[in-house]
Design a protein around this motif. Structure first.
Motif, PDB file in Angstrom:
ATOM      1  N   ILE A  76       0.837  -1.176   0.000  1.00 41.97           N
ATOM      2  CA  ILE A  76       0.000   0.000   0.000  1.00 41.97           C
ATOM      3  C   ILE A  76       0.887   1.247   0.000  1.00 41.97           C
ATOM      4  CG2 ILE A  76      -1.895   1.126   1.191  1.00 41.97           C
ATOM      5  CD1 ILE A  76      -2.899  -1.505   0.668  1.00 41.97           C
ATOM      6  N   LYS A  77       2.049   1.137   0.618  1.00 42.17           N
ATOM      7  CA  LYS A  77       2.986   2.257   0.600  1.00 42.17           C
ATOM      8  C   LYS A  77       3.392   2.536  -0.843  1.00 42.17           C
ATOM      9  CE  LYS A  77       6.075   1.012   3.372  1.00 42.17           C
ATOM     10  NZ  LYS A  77       7.291   0.609   3.893  1.00 42.17           N
ATOM     11  N   ASP A  78       3.410   1.465  -1.629  1.00 42.05           N
ATOM     12  CA  ASP A  78       3.853   1.603  -3.011  1.00 42.05           C
ATOM     13  C   ASP A  78       2.714   1.991  -3.947  1.00 42.05           C
ATOM     14  OD1 ASP A  78       6.340   0.835  -2.180  1.00 42.05           O
ATOM     15  OD2 ASP A  78       5.915  -1.295  -2.484  1.00 42.05           O
ATOM     16  N   TRP A  79       1.645   2.398  -3.393  1.00 43.18           N
ATOM     17  CA  TRP A  79       0.491   2.865  -4.165  1.00 43.18           C
ATOM     18  C   TRP A  79       0.941   3.974  -5.101  1.00 43.18           C
ATOM     19  CZ3 TRP A  79      -4.274   1.677  -5.401  1.00 43.18           C
ATOM     20  CH2 TRP A  79      -5.214   2.679  -5.702  1.00 43.18           C
ATOM     21  N   VAL A  80       0.778   3.744  -6.377  1.00 42.05           N
ATOM     22  CA  VAL A  80       1.240   4.725  -7.358  1.00 42.05           C
ATOM     23  C   VAL A  80       0.090   5.641  -7.758  1.00 42.05           C
ATOM     24  CG1 VAL A  80       2.039   4.999  -9.726  1.00 42.05           C
ATOM     25  CG2 VAL A  80       3.083   3.277  -8.250  1.00 42.05           C
ATOM     26  N   CYS A  81       0.311   6.931  -7.673  1.00 39.37           N
ATOM     27  CA  CYS A  81      -0.764   7.869  -8.026  1.00 39.37           C
ATOM     28  C   CYS A  81      -0.188   9.163  -8.578  1.00 39.37           C
ATOM     29  CB  CYS A  81      -1.655   8.123  -6.818  1.00 39.37           C
ATOM     30  SG  CYS A  81      -0.771   8.644  -5.353  1.00 39.37           S
ATOM     31  N   HIS A  82       0.677   9.032  -9.569  1.00 39.31           N
ATOM     32  CA  HIS A  82       1.309  10.224 -10.155  1.00 39.31           C
ATOM     33  C   HIS A  82       0.387  10.990 -11.092  1.00 39.31           C
ATOM     34  CE1 HIS A  82       5.737   9.336  -9.268  1.00 39.31           C
ATOM     35  NE2 HIS A  82       4.995   8.536  -8.538  1.00 39.31           N
ATOM     36  N   SER A  83      -0.457  10.267 -11.810  1.00 38.01           N
ATOM     37  CA  SER A  83      -1.263  10.911 -12.849  1.00 38.01           C
ATOM     38  C   SER A  83      -2.282  11.862 -12.232  1.00 38.01           C
ATOM     39  CB  SER A  83      -1.999   9.835 -13.651  1.00 38.01           C
ATOM     40  OG  SER A  83      -2.834   9.104 -12.768  1.00 38.01           O
ATOM     41  N   PRO A  84      -2.706  12.865 -12.985  1.00 36.22           N
ATOM     42  CA  PRO A  84      -3.731  13.778 -12.479  1.00 36.22           C
ATOM     43  C   PRO A  84      -4.988  13.025 -12.045  1.00 36.22           C
ATOM     44  CG  PRO A  84      -2.835  14.584 -14.549  1.00 36.22           C
ATOM     45  CD  PRO A  84      -2.215  13.249 -14.317  1.00 36.22           C
ATOM     46  N   ALA A  85      -5.383  11.997 -12.820  1.00 40.08           N
ATOM     47  CA  ALA A  85      -6.595  11.241 -12.470  1.00 40.08           C
ATOM     48  C   ALA A  85      -6.450  10.618 -11.084  1.00 40.08           C
ATOM     49  CB  ALA A  85      -6.859  10.164 -13.515  1.00 40.08           C
ATOM     50  N   MET A  86      -5.268  10.050 -10.807  1.00 38.90           N
ATOM     51  CA  MET A  86      -5.059   9.401  -9.517  1.00 38.90           C
ATOM     52  C   MET A  86      -4.867  10.433  -8.410  1.00 38.90           C
ATOM     53  SD  MET A  86      -5.587   6.310  -9.946  1.00 38.90           S
ATOM     54  CE  MET A  86      -5.024   5.459  -8.485  1.00 38.90           C
ATOM     55  N   GLN A  87      -4.314  11.582  -8.763  1.00 40.17           N
ATOM     56  CA  GLN A  87      -4.139  12.628  -7.759  1.00 40.17           C
ATOM     57  C   GLN A  87      -5.480  13.090  -7.210  1.00 40.17           C
ATOM     58  OE1 GLN A  87      -1.654  14.228  -6.007  1.00 40.17           O
ATOM     59  NE2 GLN A  87      -0.606  12.367  -6.677  1.00 40.17           N
ATOM     60  N   SER A  88      -6.467  13.202  -8.085  1.00 43.40           N
ATOM     61  CA  SER A  88      -7.754  13.676  -7.560  1.00 43.40           C
ATOM     62  C   SER A  88      -8.416  12.573  -6.726  1.00 43.40           C
ATOM     63  CB  SER A  88      -8.664  14.220  -8.657  1.00 43.40           C
ATOM     64  OG  SER A  88      -8.836  13.256  -9.638  1.00 43.40           O
ATOM     65  N   ILE A  89      -8.168  11.298  -7.085  1.00 45.46           N
ATOM     66  CA  ILE A  89      -8.681  10.206  -6.245  1.00 45.46           C
ATOM     67  C   ILE A  89      -8.014  10.256  -4.873  1.00 45.46           C
ATOM     68  CG2 ILE A  89      -8.587   7.697  -5.935  1.00 45.46           C
ATOM     69  CD1 ILE A  89      -9.286   7.354  -8.804  1.00 45.46           C
ATOM     70  N   GLU A  90      -6.706  10.512  -4.891  1.00 45.33           N
ATOM     71  CA  GLU A  90      -5.931  10.598  -3.666  1.00 45.33           C
ATOM     72  C   GLU A  90      -6.540  11.615  -2.698  1.00 45.33           C
ATOM     73  OE1 GLU A  90      -4.200   8.223  -3.083  1.00 45.33           O
ATOM     74  OE2 GLU A  90      -2.903   9.148  -1.588  1.00 45.33           O
ATOM     75  N   GLN A  91      -6.877  12.749  -3.261  1.00 44.47           N
ATOM     76  CA  GLN A  91      -7.428  13.820  -2.447  1.00 44.47           C
ATOM     77  C   GLN A  91      -8.765  13.404  -1.841  1.00 44.47           C
ATOM     78  OE1 GLN A  91      -7.676  17.313  -4.824  1.00 44.47           O
ATOM     79  NE2 GLN A  91      -7.859  18.677  -3.052  1.00 44.47           N
ATOM     80  N   LEU A  92      -9.602  12.812  -2.682  1.00 38.81           N
ATOM     81  CA  LEU A  92     -10.919  12.359  -2.231  1.00 38.81           C
ATOM     82  C   LEU A  92     -10.769  11.288  -1.149  1.00 38.81           C
ATOM     83  CD1 LEU A  92     -13.960  12.519  -2.775  1.00 38.81           C
ATOM     84  CD2 LEU A  92     -13.680  10.741  -4.504  1.00 38.81           C
ATOM     85  N   VAL A  93      -9.861  10.340  -1.387  1.00 44.70           N
ATOM     86  CA  VAL A  93      -9.670   9.241  -0.434  1.00 44.70           C
ATOM     87  C   VAL A  93      -9.223   9.779   0.924  1.00 44.70           C
ATOM     88  CG1 VAL A  93      -8.133   7.310   0.112  1.00 44.70           C
ATOM     89  CG2 VAL A  93      -9.291   7.399  -2.087  1.00 44.70           C
ATOM     90  N   ASN A  94      -8.317  10.731   0.907  1.00 44.30           N
ATOM     91  CA  ASN A  94      -7.871  11.288   2.181  1.00 44.30           C
ATOM     92  C   ASN A  94      -9.005  11.952   2.937  1.00 44.30           C
ATOM     93  OD1 ASN A  94      -5.094  10.603   2.485  1.00 44.30           O
ATOM     94  ND2 ASN A  94      -4.691  11.897   0.713  1.00 44.30           N
ATOM     95  N   GLN A  95      -9.938  12.507   2.178  1.00 42.43           N
ATOM     96  CA  GLN A  95     -11.081  13.145   2.832  1.00 42.43           C
ATOM     97  C   GLN A  95     -12.064  12.132   3.386  1.00 42.43           C
ATOM     98  OE1 GLN A  95     -12.152  15.643  -0.493  1.00 42.43           O
ATOM     99  NE2 GLN A  95     -12.548  17.312   0.938  1.00 42.43           N
ATOM    100  N   ILE A  96     -12.366  11.087   2.601  1.00 44.74           N
ATOM    101  CA  ILE A  96     -13.483  10.225   3.009  1.00 44.74           C
ATOM    102  C   ILE A  96     -13.057   8.953   3.727  1.00 44.74           C
ATOM    103  CG2 ILE A  96     -15.038  11.091   1.245  1.00 44.74           C
ATOM    104  CD1 ILE A  96     -14.502   8.682  -0.418  1.00 44.74           C
TER     105      ILE A  96
END
Ligand SMILES: Nc1ncnc2c1ncn2[C@@H]1O[C@H](COP(=O)(O)OP(=O)(O)OP(=O)(O)O)[C@@H](O)[C@H]1O
Ligand SMILES: [Mg+2]
Length: 450
Positions: free
Chosen positions: A141-161
C-alpha cells in the motif's frame, strides 16, 4: 476492563467465580448450558471464556466441553477449561481443540487468577501482532502509485473520506486497482486496527449467500453441520469489502439491502437480531446505473452502496503512472526471481506508454514479470515485451491494437506510398479490385487521382 464469560451449569460455581473475578476488576457474563455459552460468546464477544467440561448430560466424560470448544474455535476467544475430573488426556484433547489453558476444580485462587491474566495478556499480544502483520502486509500500500492527475484527484478524495464511515463504491475496469484501493481506504480509516474482510460476490453460490454473509447455526439447514460465523460478524468493527457487487442476483439483493438500511440481520437458524458494525466498501466493473435501467440491479440498493463513488480511470488514461508502476514491478520481480536490477530502456518505455492496456495494471505487471524473466543484460528492451494485443508493422515496431477501420486505412496508405500513388498497383498489392480500392479510399477520405 476485560469481560469473562463463566460457562458452568452449576449456579454456585458461577457465583463463586463471579465474586472472585469481579473483586479483581473483571466484568463477568454467565451461561448455564452449552447452547447459551455459544450464543453469549457469539453475541457479547467476551475477552475470555472459563468453560466447564461437563454440563448436564453426563458428568465426567468432558465430551460436552469438547464439543462447545470445537464450536467456539471460529470466534477466536481464548478459553480456559475447568473440570472437577481432570485427566491428562482430556486436557490434551482440549488444548488440541484450541483451549488455551486448563484448570482443575476446586481451583486454587492464585493459579486461576494467574491463568486468567496470562491468557488475556497473550490475547492482546496476539491482536497487536495481527495489527503489525496487517501493517507489514500493507507494505504494497505504501507503493500505491498515483502520479497521474486522475489518480491525484482520487488521492485527495480518499484522504477526505477514508476516515469517515461513509459507504464507498469503487468503479473501474478489471485490473485498475479497485481491490487495492479498498484495502488502502481501510488502512487510512479509523477502523484500521479492525479486520478487513473481503467477499467476492461472484464466488458465492446463491443458496449459500445468507450463510456466507450472516452466518448460520448448526442445523439451520441440512448441510449446516457446524456453526458458521458470517462475514458481517467477522468484519465487526472493521471494513467489509464486497467485491464484484454487480454479480449479486436480483433475488438476493433485498437481503443485502435490509442490513444496509437497518444495520440489522439474523444468523440463519437464530431469531436473535444482530447489529452490524462495519464500514462497507463495494466494487464492480459493471455499469450499475445501466443495470438499474435494465431492471437488473435495485435502485434502492445502489443508493445505499454509493454514498461516495470513486471511479478509477483505465491505465491508458494514466500514462504518467506507467513509469513508476514499471519501476515498482521491476524491483518486485527482480527480488522474486533473484535477478540483479534491470532498467527499462527508453524505447521500451515508450511502447508501454502507447499500448492500450485492456487488462490495466494487472496486465502491466504480467508484462513486466515476463520481461524480467527474459532479460539477460541490465536493460529491458522492446524484444522482451510480450504484449498480447499488438500488431507488428513492417519495421517490427509494436503498434497498439487498433480498429479494423484504422488498420484498413493504414494499409491503404502504405500501399499507395509503396506504389507512388498508382491505384491499380496498390489494389493489386492489397488483393482487391481497383473499384473496391476507390470506394475504400473515399470512405477513408484518402486523396487519389481519378
Ligand atoms: N495504484 C497502484 N499502485 C501500485 N500497484 C497497483 C495500483 N493499482 C493496482 N495495482 C496492482 O495491480 C494489480 C491489480 O490490482 P487490483 O487487483 O486491485 O485490481 P482490481 O481492479 O481489483 O481488479 P479486478 O477487477 O480484476 O478485481 C495488483 O497487483 C495491484 O497490486
Ligand atoms: Mg479486485
Amino acid at each position: 476492563m476485560a469481560t469473562i464469560l463463566l460457562a458452568d451449569d452449576d449456579e454456585d460455581i458461577r457465583l463463586a467465580l463471579s465474586l472472585l473475578l469481579s473483586s479483581e476488576g473483571y466484568q463477568t457474563l454467565e451461561a448455564d448450558s452449552a447452547k447459551s455459552t455459544i450464543i453469549v460468546a457469539n453475541q457479547q464477544q467476551p475477552d475470555l471464556i472459563l468453560l466447564d467440561m461437563n454440563f448436564s448430560r453426563d458428568t465426567t466424560s468432558g465430551q460436552e466441553g469438547l464439543e462447545i470448544l470445537a464450536q467456539l474455535k471460529s470466534i477466536n476467544i481464548p478459553v480456559i477449561l475447568m473440570t472437577a475430573w481432570s485427566s491428562v488426556e482430556l486436557a490434551v484433547e482440549g488444548l488440541k481443540l484450541g483451549a488455551t489453558d486448563f484448570i482443575e476444580k476446586p481451583w486454587n485462587k492464585h493459579k486461576l487468577l494467574n491463568s486468567v491474566s496470562a491468557q488475556l495478556k497473550l490475547a492482546t499480544l496476539k491482536d497487536e501482532h495481527k495489527g503489525y502483520r496487517q501493517l507489514l502486509a500493507g507494505d504494497d500500500i505504501k507503493d500505491w502509485v498515483c502520479h497521474s492527475p486522475a489518480m491525484q484527484s482520487i488521492e485527495q478524495l480518499v484522504n477526505q473520506i477514508a476516515p469517515t464511515d461513509a459507504n464507498i463504491l469503487i468503479l473501474g475496469e478489471n485490473g485498475t486497482g479497485k481491490s487495492l484501493l479498498a484495502q488502502r481506504i481501510h488502512q487510512l480509516s479509523s477502523r484500521q486496527q479492525g479486520p478487513f474482510i473481503s467477499v467476492n460476490m461472484a464466488a458465492i453460490p446463491d443458496n449459500l449467500f445468507e450463510s456466507e454473509l450472516f452466518g448460520h447455526q448448526k442445523g439451520a439447514f441440512t448441510d449446516a453441520k457446524q456453526n458458521r460465523t458470517g462475514r458481517f460478524q467477522l468484519a465487526n468493527q472493521g471494513t467489509l469489502f464486497l467485491d464484484e457487487i454487480g454479480t449479486l442476483p436480483l433475488n438476493l439483493q433485498p437481503k443485502l439491502l435490509r442490513v444496509l438500511e437497518t444495520g440489522q440481520y439474523e444468523i440463519l437458524g437464530s431469531s436473535q437480531t444482530q447489529l452490524a458494525n462495519v464500514r462497507l466498501i463495494s466494487a464492480t466493473n459493471a455499469d450499475l446505473s445501466q443495470m438499474v435501467g435494465k431492471g437488473e440491479f435495485r435502485q434502492d440498493l445502489l443508493y445505499r452502496l454509493n454514498t461516495m463513488v470513486i471511479t478509477i480511470a483505465p491505465l491508458s488514461q494514466r500514462i504518467e503512472d506507467i513509469k513508476p508502476l514499471v519501476a515498482q514491478f521491476i524491483s518486485q520481480f527482480c527480488k522474486k526471481y533473484n535477478k540483479t536490477a534491470v532498467t527499462l530502456n527508453q524505447q521500451a518505455l515508450s511502447i508501454l506508454q502507447n499500448y492500450p492496456w485492456p487488462g490495466n495494471i494487472r496486465e502491466l505487471s504480467h508484462v513486466i514479470e515476463r520481461a524480467v524473466l527474459l532479460s539477460t543484460g541490465d536493460e529491458i528492451t522492446p524484444q522482451q515485451l510480450i504484449l498480447d494485443n499488438v500488431v507488428k508493422n513492417e519495421v517490427g515496431n509494436a503498434l497498439p491494437l487498433q480498429t479494423l477501420e484504422q488498420t484498413e486505412k493504414q494499409l491503404i496508405n502504405q500501399a499507395m506510398e509503396k506504389t507512388d500513388g498508382q491505384v491499380i498497383e496498390a489494389a493489386k498489392l492489397l488483393g482487391i479490385s481497383r473499384n473496391a480500392l476507390y470506394r475504400r479510399m473515399e470512405k477513408h477520405g484518402i486523396e487519389h487521382d481519378t
